[in-house]
Design a protein around this motif. Structure first.
Motif, PDB file in Angstrom:
ATOM      1  N   MET A   1       0.859  -1.195   0.000  1.00 14.00           N
ATOM      2  CA  MET A   1       0.000   0.000   0.000  1.00 14.00           C
ATOM      3  C   MET A   1       0.892   1.242   0.000  1.00 14.00           C
ATOM      4  O   MET A   1       1.855   1.317   0.759  1.00 14.00           O
ATOM      5  CB  MET A   1      -0.870   0.033   1.253  1.00 14.00           C
ATOM      6  CG  MET A   1      -1.929  -1.028   1.283  1.00 14.00           C
ATOM      7  SD  MET A   1      -2.965  -0.868   2.743  1.00 14.00           S
ATOM      8  CE  MET A   1      -1.831  -1.271   4.047  1.00 14.00           C
TER       9      MET A   1
ATOM     10  N   GLU B   1      -2.605   5.470   6.564  1.00 13.03           N
ATOM     11  CA  GLU B   1      -1.633   5.010   7.577  1.00 13.03           C
ATOM     12  C   GLU B   1      -1.283   6.130   8.558  1.00 13.03           C
ATOM     13  O   GLU B   1      -0.495   5.916   9.474  1.00 13.03           O
ATOM     14  CB  GLU B   1      -0.337   4.532   6.900  1.00 13.03           C
ATOM     15  CG  GLU B   1      -0.386   3.136   6.307  1.00 13.03           C
ATOM     16  CD  GLU B   1      -0.315   2.006   7.341  1.00 13.03           C
ATOM     17  OE1 GLU B   1       0.031   2.269   8.498  1.00 13.03           O
ATOM     18  OE2 GLU B   1      -0.637   0.861   6.980  1.00 13.03           O
TER      19      GLU B   1
ATOM     20  N   TYR C   1      -6.673  -5.035   5.911  1.00 16.89           N
ATOM     21  CA  TYR C   1      -6.661  -4.452   4.558  1.00 16.89           C
ATOM     22  C   TYR C   1      -6.604  -5.546   3.509  1.00 16.89           C
ATOM     23  O   TYR C   1      -6.096  -6.649   3.757  1.00 16.89           O
ATOM     24  CB  TYR C   1      -5.521  -3.446   4.377  1.00 16.89           C
ATOM     25  CG  TYR C   1      -4.136  -3.897   4.759  1.00 16.89           C
ATOM     26  CD1 TYR C   1      -3.398  -4.757   3.961  1.00 16.89           C
ATOM     27  CD2 TYR C   1      -3.539  -3.420   5.931  1.00 16.89           C
ATOM     28  CE1 TYR C   1      -2.116  -5.140   4.302  1.00 16.89           C
ATOM     29  CE2 TYR C   1      -2.247  -3.804   6.285  1.00 16.89           C
ATOM     30  CZ  TYR C   1      -1.543  -4.667   5.467  1.00 16.89           C
ATOM     31  OH  TYR C   1      -0.272  -5.054   5.807  1.00 16.89           O
TER      32      TYR C   1
ATOM     33  N   ALA D   1      -2.907  -7.081   7.984  1.00 14.06           N
ATOM     34  CA  ALA D   1      -1.764  -7.841   8.455  1.00 14.06           C
ATOM     35  C   ALA D   1      -1.830  -7.842   9.973  1.00 14.06           C
ATOM     36  O   ALA D   1      -2.351  -6.909  10.582  1.00 14.06           O
ATOM     37  CB  ALA D   1      -0.463  -7.179   8.013  1.00 14.06           C
TER      38      ALA D   1
ATOM     39  N   ARG E   1       8.665  -6.436  10.141  1.00 16.05           N
ATOM     40  CA  ARG E   1       8.901  -5.031   9.794  1.00 16.05           C
ATOM     41  C   ARG E   1      10.037  -4.509  10.680  1.00 16.05           C
ATOM     42  O   ARG E   1      10.107  -4.884  11.859  1.00 16.05           O
ATOM     43  CB  ARG E   1       7.667  -4.185  10.085  1.00 16.05           C
ATOM     44  CG  ARG E   1       6.350  -4.681   9.500  1.00 16.05           C
ATOM     45  CD  ARG E   1       5.214  -3.892  10.107  1.00 16.05           C
ATOM     46  NE  ARG E   1       3.896  -4.279   9.645  1.00 16.05           N
ATOM     47  CZ  ARG E   1       3.137  -5.211  10.211  1.00 16.05           C
ATOM     48  NH1 ARG E   1       3.586  -5.895  11.269  1.00 16.05           N
ATOM     49  NH2 ARG E   1       1.933  -5.466   9.748  1.00 16.05           N
TER      50      ARG E   1
ATOM     51  N   ARG F   1       6.044   0.403   9.102  1.00 16.04           N
ATOM     52  CA  ARG F   1       4.897   0.083   8.244  1.00 16.04           C
ATOM     53  C   ARG F   1       4.966   0.772   6.884  1.00 16.04           C
ATOM     54  O   ARG F   1       4.035   0.631   6.085  1.00 16.04           O
ATOM     55  CB  ARG F   1       3.598   0.527   8.936  1.00 16.04           C
ATOM     56  CG  ARG F   1       3.284  -0.229  10.216  1.00 16.04           C
ATOM     57  CD  ARG F   1       1.961   0.247  10.795  1.00 16.04           C
ATOM     58  NE  ARG F   1       0.845  -0.005   9.921  1.00 16.04           N
ATOM     59  CZ  ARG F   1       0.008  -1.040  10.035  1.00 16.04           C
ATOM     60  NH1 ARG F   1       0.184  -1.920  10.975  1.00 16.04           N
ATOM     61  NH2 ARG F   1      -0.992  -1.177   9.189  1.00 16.04           N
TER      62      ARG F   1
HETATM   63  N1  GLY Z   1       1.919  -1.049   5.820  1.00 15.21           N
HETATM   64  C1  GLY Z   1       1.068  -2.013   6.331  1.00 15.21           C
HETATM   65  C2  GLY Z   1       1.670  -2.948   7.298  1.00 15.21           C
HETATM   66  O1  GLY Z   1       2.803  -2.795   7.709  1.00 15.21           O
HETATM   67  O2  GLY Z   1       0.980  -3.853   7.692  1.00 15.21           O
END
Ligand code: GLY
Length: 402
Positions: free
Chosen positions: A52, A58, A274, A287, A330, A355
């Motif tokens: 995304m 966000e 999402y 997620a 992440r 993210r």
């Molecule tokens: N940018 C979405 C996530 O990290 O889940």
């Protein structure tokens, strides 16, 4: 292991995810001789991300520097997408269809209304829709969908395709990709200047591991959440990144008309989810956000939560093919801002994108290339100085979250 003569280059990039590859490509375009090292290119957060490009949906109140950075990178995306697709000779699945955020029940609607007023407080443009209007845009949504917010300017990209295109663009720009694990950062005797890295590769003719020393004018540290633990890093340059686990599912939409035609984000009985469609009929559902250290197992519980909420939001996905369940980490940072900049003599850090790694790829790569060349980085990158966490300044407090 057999020692080999050192490989000399201008810049050694540690990490071949989207941040490392895009930085290497930008550096090579400026004429630098670049070597990128990674044991499994594209296998970290880039290989799991949904893609995304979502500076609005966000955005969190209290994170204005991140919002400015995200917007600045978002503005670079159309040009970056076209350039990478051309240089890499392939599609990167770039789509500009906007994001529809929806609320499933009355409580979820209250959360969505609150979010809309926070967005307005931040000066962000969102269009508030009734449930019926949201369903007119996305007919696959559950009949009871209460309300929606349309962020028409948001976009998406396929991160795995982006990795492939960046690798091809790097190859065309004569970047050398060394498949191997970076074992150590090399410094001068006093440890005050970074001069290269040591890489264990499996490149020998007999498949036996070899140790390669790469001598570099600058090392770029772009190894995601693994950046912290690299042996040999000067203590002052150790980025305080941590793994933040995310699990995602890949579905294939059932035959017939697509049920999800743009990115759909849902608040489903209090949980966030999402769904990001791809041109070939796949939909990435994400997620989870889990603080589990280095555990990146895909779990039954994680997959169950995602499927439960996805099917509540778009019931027709009941008949979708379940293609994959994946998990990754992440690179989280203490204040949610990435670390981009010089962190020691001879070392430039580019990690902690949490993210927003895919969204922030263009501006990070441009910033890294400028910093290595001794030029100023884009203004929006100034708050990302990696030295903000060093003992002199102390860590910044975590920003408020919605
Ligand atoms: N940018 C979405 C996530 O990290 O889940």
């Amino acid at each position: 292991m057999t020692p080999r003569p050192p490989l000399r280059c201008d810049v050694a990039v540690v990490g071949a995810g989207v941040i490392g590859l895009a930085s290497a490509w930008r550096l090579a375009q400026r004429g630098a001789r670049v070597v990128v090292a990674d044991p499994a290119p594209g296998s970290g957060a880039s290989g799991v991300a949904a893609g995304m490009l979502a500076p609005v949906t966000e955005a969190r109140l209290g994170e204005e520097p991140l919002l400015r950075l995200n917007h600045a990178s978002w503005a670079r995306w159309p040009g970056f997408a076209a350039e990478v697709a051309t240089a890499g000779g392939r599609s990167i699945g770039y789509r500009a269809d906007g994001t529809l955020m929806v609320a499933l029940d009355a409580d979820d609607r209250a959360v969505l209304d609150d979010l809309a007023s926070r967005h307005r407080a931040m000066g962000l443009e969102v269009e508030v829709l009734r449930g019926r209007q949201a369903r007119a845009l996305e007919p696959g949504l559950a009949p009871g969908t209460r309300a929606g917010l349309l962020a028409a300017d948001e976009r998406s990209v396929d991160p795995q395709a982006l990795v492939g295109a960046l690798q091809a663009a790097c190859e065309a720009a004569r970047v050398e990709l060394l498949v191997g694990s970076v074992e150590r950062v090399v410094t001068t005797a006093g440890g005050d200047r970074v001069t290269g890295v040591e890489v264990a590769t499996a490149a020998g003719a007999d498949g036996a591991p070899e140790m390669r020393v790469i001598e570099a004018g600058t090392v770029v540290l772009a190894a995601g959440c693994r950046s912290r633990d690299l042996p040999g890093l000067p203590a002052v340059a150790r980025p305080p990144v941590r793994p933040v686990k995310g699990q995602v599912l890949t579905l294939r939409q059932p035959p017939g008309e697509a049920l999800v035609t743009r990115t759909v984000r849902g608040i489903v009985r209090g949980s966030s989810i999402y769904l990001v469609p791809r041109d070939d009929g796949r939909v990435v559902v994400g997620a989870t956000v889990e603080e589990r250290g280095w555990d990146i197992r895909a779990t039954a519980g994680g997959a169950y939560e995602l499927l439960r909420d996805a099917l509540a939001l778009v019931p027709g996905l009941d008949d979708a093919e379940l293609v994959a369940v994946r998990a990754g980490s992440r690179p989280g940072s203490p204040d949610d801002l990435p670390m981009i900049g010089t962190s020691a003599d001879g070392l430039v850090t580019a990690t902690g994108h949490h993210r927003n790694g895919i969204l922030l790829t263009p501006i990070t790569a441009d910033a890294v290339a400028a910093i290595v060349a001794g030029e100023p980085a884009p203004d929006e990158v100034a708050p990302c100085d990696p030295r903000r966490f060093s003992s002199s300044g102390g860590p910044r407090p975590a920003a408020a979250r919605t």
